[in-house]
Design an enzyme around this catalytic site. Structure first.
Site, PDB file in Angstrom:
ATOM      1  N   ASP A 101       0.820  -1.204   0.000  1.00 58.64           N
ATOM      2  CA  ASP A 101       0.000   0.000   0.000  1.00 58.64           C
ATOM      3  C   ASP A 101       0.856   1.256   0.000  1.00 58.64           C
ATOM      4  OD1 ASP A 101      -2.081   1.740   0.200  1.00 58.64           O
ATOM      5  OD2 ASP A 101      -2.422   1.406   2.317  1.00 58.64           O
ATOM      6  N   ASP A 308      -2.337   6.826  -5.870  1.00 63.52           N
ATOM      7  CA  ASP A 308      -2.342   5.654  -4.990  1.00 63.52           C
ATOM      8  C   ASP A 308      -2.349   4.374  -5.813  1.00 63.52           C
ATOM      9  OD1 ASP A 308      -2.572   3.925  -2.890  1.00 63.52           O
ATOM     10  OD2 ASP A 308      -4.700   4.247  -2.606  1.00 63.52           O
TER      11      ASP A 308
END
Length: 429
Positions: A101, A308
């Protein structure tokens, strides 16, 4: 990152194999690479369209929790494994999988003891900390413990403990420790701050054992690797072709330098929280129609969008989103239908030549125009329906990983730049 990690095409699996301390410094100059395998490929043990509804819903849940109300919410992470990193932890090494992540910092995995009713089910074996000679609990009174958000002195035997919760009700609680993490084939990284979870529940995939934080904060894996990678990493995400077994790639150090023709570079903007990688989006084009954000408004300010790798959908400010959707609908020569999943606003009946009927969409970042392909902007919600993979942002806009497919995305934390290079990632990952 606790954003919209959610959709069929966004679920990519990062596979990091093992690394060795004695070779780490020797590897620094040349850098090193790892594979990223799409979760919905044959290698990921997942089916394709089965995940779309759930992952899209998680995306919207996460989008609502982006703005940090305290230091705790700055550490929001995905509630399902969009990317899975295979790596080794401890001594002797224990191989495991965890969600990679770029929007969170603390790396944590589930550890024994972990009662079935207190932890989510996982396929990788649980890590047993007392079997590792390099596992070092962090005292709750230490500066390290105090520097990590959401920690306390409730850990096992007085050690530092952490507690993280997410917008969809998922959570993770456990001890904070120093441990050795191994990536690739020959590089080991000692003394990495990690979380050892003994209580974690939610919508996590069985393929994963936790989270690997690749964000920009002090305690992310990227920042802890420090000068050894020169603040550089990159990845190239392979499109989800269902039957493809070609892995994506993630590079560190010198191998992460993005160069050559077609490279577009934009500044990264430092903002709170430093976990997130902020860029400046000037506007979007649909075909020959361009729509710019008002630079004098809050939505048009510097650092107005987060990139992201673990978020599928792209979330745009309302005023920009409405214009883009209207233009796509006008220009697409396709039959519009309602989303069977009732989640996305613009859907068409899927045809074999759909890619030729969708107008080219360009994201205009400061200093970088990024032209997107059909597979960057649409997602198959059912075998007969395809939906525009953009949504209105509730708070901060987010540039998701579907828009990043078939680009080398290079992060340079020293130069504070992010680069895009259009690439066939199945060949040049």
């Amino acid at each position: 990152m606790k954003l919209h990690k959610a959709s069929l095409v966004c679920a990519i699996t990062i596979i990091f194999a093992a690394i060795s301390t004695c070779n780490f410094r020797a590897t620094e100059a040349a850098g090193f690479s790892i594979d990223l395998i799409h979760r919905d490929s044959l290698q990921s043990d997942s089916s394709s369209l089965d995940h779309v509804n759930a992952t899209l819903q998680r995306s919207f849940n996460c989008a609502k929790t982006l703005i940090p109300q305290s230091a705790a919410s700055a550490d929001m992470v995905p509630d399902i494994g969009e990317y899975l990193m295979r790596f080794s932890i401890g001594t002797p090494k224990v191989e495991t999988l965890a969600i990679a992540d770029t929007g969170s910092d603390l790396t944590w995995i589930q550890c024994a003891p972990c009662r079935p009713w207190r932890c989510f089910k996982q396929r990788p074996p649980l890590f047993v900390p007392n079997r590792s000679s390099t596992y070092k609990p962090i005292p709750c009174s230490s500066n390290t413990c105090k520097a990590i958000p959401d920690t306390s002195c409730l850990g096992t035997k007085g050690s530092c403990s952490y507690s993280m919760s997410y917008g969809d009700g998922s959570f993770s609680k456990g001890d904070v420790a120093m441990e050795t993490i191994t990536l690739g084939n020959n590089v080991t990284i000692p003394n990495i701050v990690t979380g050892c979870a003994h209580n974690s529940r939610g919508t996590f995939s069985r393929a994963t054992s936790g989270i690997v934080g690749l964000g920009g904060g002090k305690h992310s894996l990227i920042r802890q690797m420090g000068s050894s990678i020169g603040g550089r990493f990159s990845y190239c995400l392979v499109p989800n072709l269902g039957k493809s077994t070609k892995p994506s790639k993630m590079h560190f150090g010198d191998k992460a330098v993005v160069s050559g023709g077609g490279v577009a570079t934009t500044p990264m903007v430092g903002k709170y929280p430093d976990t997130f990688y902020y860029l400046t989006l000037l506007g979007m084009s649909v075909g020959k129609e361009r729509f710019d954000l008002d630079s004098s408004s809050e939505k048009g300010e510097v650092g107005n969008i987060v990139i992201d790798s673990g978020s599928t959908l792209t979330f745009l400010p309302f005023e920009l989103y409405d214009k883009v959707v209207a233009a796509v609908n006008r220009q697409a020569n396709m039959r519009r239908i309602s989303d069977p999943k009732k989640q996305l606003s613009l859907c068409f009946f899927a045809t074999k030549d759909a890619g030729k009927k969708i107008p080219e969409i360009t994201a205009h970042f400061k200093g970088a125009d990024v032209k997107l392909k059909f597979y960057n902007t649409f997602i198959m919600s059912t075998p007969k329906s395809m939906c525009f993979a953009f949504a209105p942002a509730t708070f901060v806009a987010i540039y998701g990983n579907l828009a990043q497919v078939n680009f080398v995305i290079g992060y340079d934390l020293k130069k504070k730049t992010l680069s895009f290079k259009p690439t066939d990632c199945t060949i040049n990952a």
